[in-house]
Design an enzyme around this catalytic site. Structure first.
Site, PDB file in Angstrom:
ATOM      1  N   LYS A  49     -18.388 -10.777 -13.338  1.00 23.99           N
ATOM      2  CA  LYS A  49     -18.529  -9.956 -12.126  1.00 23.99           C
ATOM      3  C   LYS A  49     -19.670  -8.932 -12.288  1.00 23.99           C
ATOM      4  CE  LYS A  49     -17.645  -7.502  -8.485  1.00 23.99           C
ATOM      5  NZ  LYS A  49     -17.438  -7.779  -7.112  1.00 23.99           N
TER       6      LYS A  49
ATOM      7  N   GLU B 288     -13.684 -10.831  -7.624  1.00 17.41           N
ATOM      8  CA  GLU B 288     -13.968 -11.139  -6.226  1.00 17.41           C
ATOM      9  C   GLU B 288     -15.436 -10.838  -5.953  1.00 17.41           C
ATOM     10  OE1 GLU B 288     -11.718 -12.655  -4.106  1.00 17.41           O
ATOM     11  OE2 GLU B 288     -13.731 -12.856  -3.309  1.00 17.41           O
TER      12      GLU B 288
ATOM     13  N   LYS C  85     -26.325  -1.023   4.877  1.00 16.83           N
ATOM     14  CA  LYS C  85     -26.853  -2.304   5.365  1.00 16.83           C
ATOM     15  C   LYS C  85     -26.307  -2.481   6.774  1.00 16.83           C
ATOM     16  CE  LYS C  85     -23.261  -5.420   3.656  1.00 16.83           C
ATOM     17  NZ  LYS C  85     -22.926  -6.601   2.895  1.00 16.83           N
TER      18      LYS C  85
ATOM     19  N   GLY D  60     -28.125  -0.100  -1.763  1.00 21.12           N
ATOM     20  CA  GLY D  60     -27.062   0.901  -1.756  1.00 21.12           C
ATOM     21  C   GLY D  60     -25.725   0.202  -1.734  1.00 21.12           C
TER      22      GLY D  60
ATOM     23  N   ASP E  95       0.853  -1.185   0.000  1.00 19.64           N
ATOM     24  CA  ASP E  95       0.000   0.000   0.000  1.00 19.64           C
ATOM     25  C   ASP E  95       0.893   1.240   0.000  1.00 19.64           C
ATOM     26  OD1 ASP E  95      -3.256   0.153   0.802  1.00 19.64           O
ATOM     27  OD2 ASP E  95      -2.133   2.024   0.891  1.00 19.64           O
TER      28      ASP E  95
ATOM     29  N   ASN F 139     -23.478  -8.997 -10.283  1.00 17.67           N
ATOM     30  CA  ASN F 139     -24.009  -7.914  -9.459  1.00 17.67           C
ATOM     31  C   ASN F 139     -25.260  -7.300 -10.084  1.00 17.67           C
ATOM     32  OD1 ASN F 139     -22.278  -8.175  -7.371  1.00 17.67           O
ATOM     33  ND2 ASN F 139     -21.036  -6.375  -7.803  1.00 17.67           N
TER      34      ASN F 139
ATOM     35  N   ARG G  75     -18.793  -9.768   0.042  1.00 10.58           N
ATOM     36  CA  ARG G  75     -19.667  -8.698   0.532  1.00 10.58           C
ATOM     37  C   ARG G  75     -19.020  -7.988   1.708  1.00 10.58           C
ATOM     38  NH1 ARG G  75     -24.324 -12.782   1.805  1.00 10.58           N
ATOM     39  NH2 ARG G  75     -22.417 -13.965   2.090  1.00 10.58           N
TER      40      ARG G  75
ATOM     41  N   CYS H 101     -21.053  -1.184  -4.398  1.00 15.76           N
ATOM     42  CA  CYS H 101     -20.984  -2.041  -5.586  1.00 15.76           C
ATOM     43  C   CYS H 101     -22.197  -1.996  -6.499  1.00 15.76           C
ATOM     44  CB  CYS H 101     -20.726  -3.481  -5.166  1.00 15.76           C
ATOM     45  SG  CYS H 101     -19.099  -3.708  -4.477  1.00 15.76           S
TER      46      CYS H 101
HETATM   47  C1  UDX Z   1     -22.442  -6.816  -3.094  1.00 16.86           C
HETATM   48  C2  UDX Z   1     -22.431  -8.268  -3.632  1.00 16.86           C
HETATM   49  O1  UDX Z   1     -23.308  -9.076  -2.835  1.00 16.86           O
HETATM   50  C3  UDX Z   1     -21.009  -8.839  -3.627  1.00 16.86           C
HETATM   51  O2  UDX Z   1     -21.010 -10.124  -4.227  1.00 16.86           O
HETATM   52  C4  UDX Z   1     -20.091  -7.905  -4.422  1.00 16.86           C
HETATM   53  O3  UDX Z   1     -18.753  -8.373  -4.393  1.00 16.86           O
HETATM   54  C5  UDX Z   1     -20.168  -6.484  -3.859  1.00 16.86           C
HETATM   55  O4  UDX Z   1     -21.533  -6.034  -3.844  1.00 16.86           O
HETATM   56  P1  UDX Z   1     -22.375  -5.627  -0.700  1.00 16.86           P
HETATM   57  O5  UDX Z   1     -22.609  -4.359  -1.462  1.00 16.86           O
HETATM   58  O6  UDX Z   1     -21.322  -5.664   0.328  1.00 16.86           O
HETATM   59  O7  UDX Z   1     -22.050  -6.837  -1.727  1.00 16.86           O
HETATM   60  O8  UDX Z   1     -23.740  -5.986   0.048  1.00 16.86           O
HETATM   61  P2  UDX Z   1     -25.018  -6.913  -0.165  1.00 16.86           P
HETATM   62  O9  UDX Z   1     -25.204  -7.684   1.080  1.00 16.86           O
HETATM   63  O10 UDX Z   1     -24.984  -7.664  -1.432  1.00 16.86           O
HETATM   64  O11 UDX Z   1     -26.190  -5.799  -0.231  1.00 16.86           O
HETATM   65  C6  UDX Z   1     -26.206  -4.771  -1.211  1.00 16.86           C
HETATM   66  C7  UDX Z   1     -27.460  -3.914  -1.060  1.00 16.86           C
HETATM   67  O12 UDX Z   1     -28.622  -4.638  -1.446  1.00 16.86           O
HETATM   68  C8  UDX Z   1     -27.719  -3.450   0.384  1.00 16.86           C
HETATM   69  O13 UDX Z   1     -28.181  -2.111   0.365  1.00 16.86           O
HETATM   70  C9  UDX Z   1     -28.806  -4.377   0.867  1.00 16.86           C
HETATM   71  O14 UDX Z   1     -29.608  -3.828   1.869  1.00 16.86           O
HETATM   72  C10 UDX Z   1     -29.602  -4.576  -0.414  1.00 16.86           C
HETATM   73  N1  UDX Z   1     -30.381  -5.822  -0.451  1.00 16.86           N
HETATM   74  C11 UDX Z   1     -29.736  -7.032  -0.442  1.00 16.86           C
HETATM   75  C12 UDX Z   1     -31.772  -5.769  -0.499  1.00 16.86           C
HETATM   76  O15 UDX Z   1     -32.372  -4.687  -0.516  1.00 16.86           O
HETATM   77  N2  UDX Z   1     -32.457  -6.947  -0.554  1.00 16.86           N
HETATM   78  C13 UDX Z   1     -31.858  -8.166  -0.569  1.00 16.86           C
HETATM   79  O16 UDX Z   1     -32.567  -9.168  -0.632  1.00 16.86           O
HETATM   80  C14 UDX Z   1     -30.450  -8.206  -0.497  1.00 16.86           C
END
Ligand code: UDX
Length: 429
Positions: free
Chosen positions: A209, A156, A324, A262, A30, A213, A159, A265
């Site tokens: 990827k 990758e 989340k 939100g 880094d 998503n 989450r 990603c």
């Molecule tokens: C996501 C992907 O899951 C992961 O594979 C990728 O590498 C990065 O993006 P992350 O953003 O950390 O991961 O969170 P995730 O748990 O997937 O939730 C994303 C958003 O979707 C959150 O705001 C969550 O509240 C929302 N969500 C998720 C819903 O509204 N409903 C669901 O059923 C699942």
């Protein structure tokens, strides 16, 4: 194997610690000297479940070390991962500044490197980036891809919050390869991982990827649309989702309706895929609607609140600010939009979150923040639950009695025991 990882963020560090725990010798690189020192002392600079403990262990048994010296890290590595961020620049384009800089730094190391090594792109990049951006920069070293060094793209899927567990127990491992020799070496890294492994070309891996998503985000916008219909019908979208999800072709996960997705990603990746498709002469209208539906979903709670009361000069509690639970990350969190709307309508906002208050203060410094949810609820005309932190399930009748009007509008499904007449769901009764 000797592995170097460029970038010690949410992807690089869990991957580094995870690979070290599988017996590899890992060097994390880094540019931030403080971060490097912290890692070398066995301290974890980011909050991720299980990571501080594992990091301490792999640093103390010398499986992992950190450095600012990219050249040295590249010279001694069999495999070099690029795990730097690709944040959103403007309306959807990702910025490649960090990946370009990292590629140039790695090229400087390759110039002095004796023997073969593979450079692996782990950062999320749109199709063609590895071939058209990364490889030419690496070849500025004077070395030739295929002959002197290999190249792979290994996306990758982890989450935030469960990054380490997701890295160690993936659903699948995707290795996009420039040639067989590159892929063979990278496959060896994962030889004792218990997951299906798929080898593809570079562009395929890059698109897998984004398409993953985008499909997950599509499921969420889909169920939110069905949820809005359920709301009109006075029925519960969770029952409908359970019924749909029992179909093994559909599957229940990512069908939890709520206040919109939100994070760092989904919003970024769907937009980036839309933009990238445009450059290829393809319009991804479905994905445009996924984003549109999500933007609208973030306004639903305030719309419902307005049906309950005139908002001017009311006091509203906003519970849950992170995108989340179990993270302090507020990027693209529905709470940002909800607070903006409430402020515009002359509402006094009392906000609470177990971890994300300091981050939200940077965007909304002019609202009241409380130390716990009880203080936020006290004397409020209503409460909005935007993020389903487990502690909000402890809200009880006594808490409601302290509100001016005992009304909770749920943007997320809660499991507390409060009288049904005091709660209303965003897409359930
Ligand atoms: C996501 C992907 O899951 C992961 O594979 C990728 O590498 C990065 O993006 P992350 O953003 O950390 O991961 O969170 P995730 O748990 O997937 O939730 C994303 C958003 O979707 C959150 O705001 C969550 O509240 C929302 N969500 C998720 C819903 O509204 N409903 C669901 O059923 C699942």
């Amino acid at each position: 194997m000797n592995i170097s990882i460029i970038g010690t963020g949410y992807v690089g560090l869990p991957a580094g610690a995870g690979l070290a725990s599988h017996g590899h010798n890992v060097t994390c690189v880094d540019i931030d000297e403080e971060k490097v020192e912290e890692i070398n002392r066995g301290r974890c600079p980011i909050y991720e479940d299980g990571l501080p403990e594992l990091l301490e262990e792999v640093v103390s048994n010398r499986q992992l070390k950190a450095t600012t010296d990219t050249i040295d890290a590249v010279k001694n590595a069999d495999v070099i991962f690029l795990a730097v961020g690709t944040p959103m620049e403007n309306e959807g384009d990702i910025t490649l500044d960090y990946i370009r800089q990292a590629s140039k730094d790695v090229a400087n190391g390759l110039e002095q490197k004796e023997g073969y090594g593979v450079v692996v792109v782990k950062s999320t990049v749109v199709p063609t980036t590895t071939e058209e951006e990364v490889i030419p920069l690496l070849e500025e070293s004077g070395k030739k891809a295929r002959k002197d060094f290999g190249v792979c793209m290994n996306p990758e899927f982890l989450r935030e919050g469960t990054a380490l567990d997701d890295f160690l127990n993936p659903d699948r491992i995707v290795i996009g390869e420039l040639d067989n020799k590159s892929g063979d070496l990278v496959e060896k890294i994962y030889s004792d991982f218990d997951a299906p492994l798929m080898r593809t070309g570079l562009k395929e891996a890059e698109l897998i990827k984004y398409a993953s998503n985008s499909l997950l985000a599509t499921k969420i916008s889909f169920i939110n649309e069905i949820g809005n219909l359920c709301k009109e019908l006075g029925i519960d979208v969770y029952e409908v989702a359970d019924g749909i999800g029992l179909d093994s072709r559909i599957e229940r996960s990512f069908l939890d309706s709520g206040a919109g997705f939100g994070g760092s990603c989904f919003p970024k990746d769907v937009r980036a895929l839309i933009k990238f498709s445009e450059t290829q002469g393809e319009k991804t209208e479905l994905l445009e609607k996924v984003i549109e539906t999500n933007v609208k979903q973030k306004t639903k709670l305030v719309e419902q609140l307005e049906k309950e009361m005139k908002l001017k000069e009311k006091t509203i509690a906003v519970l849950g600010l992170s995108f989340k639970p179990k993270t302090d990350d507020i990027r693209q969190s529905p709470a940002i939009n909800i607070i903006s709307e409430l402020k515009e309508k002359n509402v006094e906002v009392k906000a609470y979150d177990p971890k994300a208050v300091e981050n939200m203060k940077e965007i909304h410094p002019d609202i009241n923040y409380t130390d716990n949810y009880q203080h936020a609820l006290k004397n409020s005309d209503a409460a909005l639950i935007v993020t389903d932190w487990p502690e909000f399930n402890q809200i009880n009748r006594e808490d409601l009695k302290k509100m001016k009007r005992p009304l909770i509008l749920e943007g997320r499904r809660m499991k507390y025991e409060v009288p049904k007449e005091n709660t209303k769901g965003i897409t359930w009764p």
